[in-house]
Motif scaffolding. Structure first.
Motif, PDB file in Angstrom:
ATOM      1  N   VAL A  38       0.839  -1.201   0.000  1.00 31.57           N
ATOM      2  CA  VAL A  38       0.000   0.000   0.000  1.00 31.57           C
ATOM      3  C   VAL A  38       0.876   1.254   0.000  1.00 31.57           C
ATOM      4  O   VAL A  38       0.634   2.194  -0.756  1.00 31.57           O
ATOM      5  N   ILE A  39       1.904   1.261   0.841  1.00 28.01           N
ATOM      6  CA  ILE A  39       2.814   2.407   0.902  1.00 28.01           C
ATOM      7  C   ILE A  39       3.540   2.582  -0.433  1.00 28.01           C
ATOM      8  O   ILE A  39       3.696   3.706  -0.924  1.00 28.01           O
ATOM      9  N   SER A  40       3.950   1.480  -1.027  1.00 26.57           N
ATOM     10  CA  SER A  40       4.620   1.539  -2.324  1.00 26.57           C
ATOM     11  C   SER A  40       3.688   2.093  -3.399  1.00 26.57           C
ATOM     12  O   SER A  40       4.095   2.933  -4.218  1.00 26.57           O
ATOM     13  N   THR A  41       2.449   1.665  -3.392  1.00 25.60           N
ATOM     14  CA  THR A  41       1.479   2.151  -4.369  1.00 25.60           C
ATOM     15  C   THR A  41       1.232   3.647  -4.194  1.00 25.60           C
ATOM     16  O   THR A  41       1.183   4.400  -5.181  1.00 25.60           O
ATOM     17  N   ILE A  42       1.097   4.084  -2.956  1.00 26.70           N
ATOM     18  CA  ILE A  42       0.898   5.510  -2.686  1.00 26.70           C
ATOM     19  C   ILE A  42       2.117   6.310  -3.145  1.00 26.70           C
ATOM     20  O   ILE A  42       1.989   7.377  -3.744  1.00 26.70           O
ATOM     21  N   GLY A  43       3.293   5.786  -2.880  1.00 25.44           N
ATOM     22  CA  GLY A  43       4.522   6.466  -3.304  1.00 25.44           C
ATOM     23  C   GLY A  43       4.615   6.607  -4.810  1.00 25.44           C
ATOM     24  O   GLY A  43       4.963   7.678  -5.326  1.00 25.44           O
ATOM     25  N   TRP A  44       4.301   5.531  -5.548  1.00 24.77           N
ATOM     26  CA  TRP A  44       4.338   5.602  -7.006  1.00 24.77           C
ATOM     27  C   TRP A  44       3.279   6.554  -7.536  1.00 24.77           C
ATOM     28  O   TRP A  44       3.504   7.258  -8.532  1.00 24.77           O
ATOM     29  N   ALA A  45       2.110   6.585  -6.892  1.00 22.30           N
ATOM     30  CA  ALA A  45       1.052   7.502  -7.328  1.00 22.30           C
ATOM     31  C   ALA A  45       1.476   8.957  -7.121  1.00 22.30           C
ATOM     32  O   ALA A  45       1.247   9.805  -7.987  1.00 22.30           O
TER      33      ALA A  45
END
Length: 99
Positions: A38-45
């Protein structure tokens, strides 16, 4: 090496998926890897939004036309140009992040 071993285990087990094999090998993943995803997805977004924003700002700097003013005056063609730039930048960002 680990992938080949997991593929062999997956083939040997038949219907078991690769994820199930990894979970068994690691002793259960628990909530921590989901949180990391989830943190990785938020970071990429966030990175994608910043890249698109920077690209639009760069386009505004390089092009002599003030698109914001033109759009406020009701110029539909200027709005279409800005929308096309945003879509083009978004497609480039998506492809570069996915690879």
């Amino acid at each position: 090496m680990l992938e080949r071993t997991l593929e062999k285990e997956t083939l040997a087990q038949g219907s078991a998926s690769m994820v199930d094999c990894v979970r068994e090998r690691l002793g259960g993943l628990g909530p921590v890897p989901i949180l990391i995803q989830v943190i990785s997805t938020i970071g990429w977004a966030v990175l994608a939004v910043l890249l698109c924003y920077g690209g639009v700002k760069l386009f505004d700097l390089l092009d002599p036309i003030d698109y914001r003013q033109e759009i406020e005056r009701g110029n539909i063609a200027a709005a279409i140009v800005v929308a096309a730039v945003i879509l083009a930048l978004a497609s480039i960002v998506i492809v570069s992040i996915a690879v």
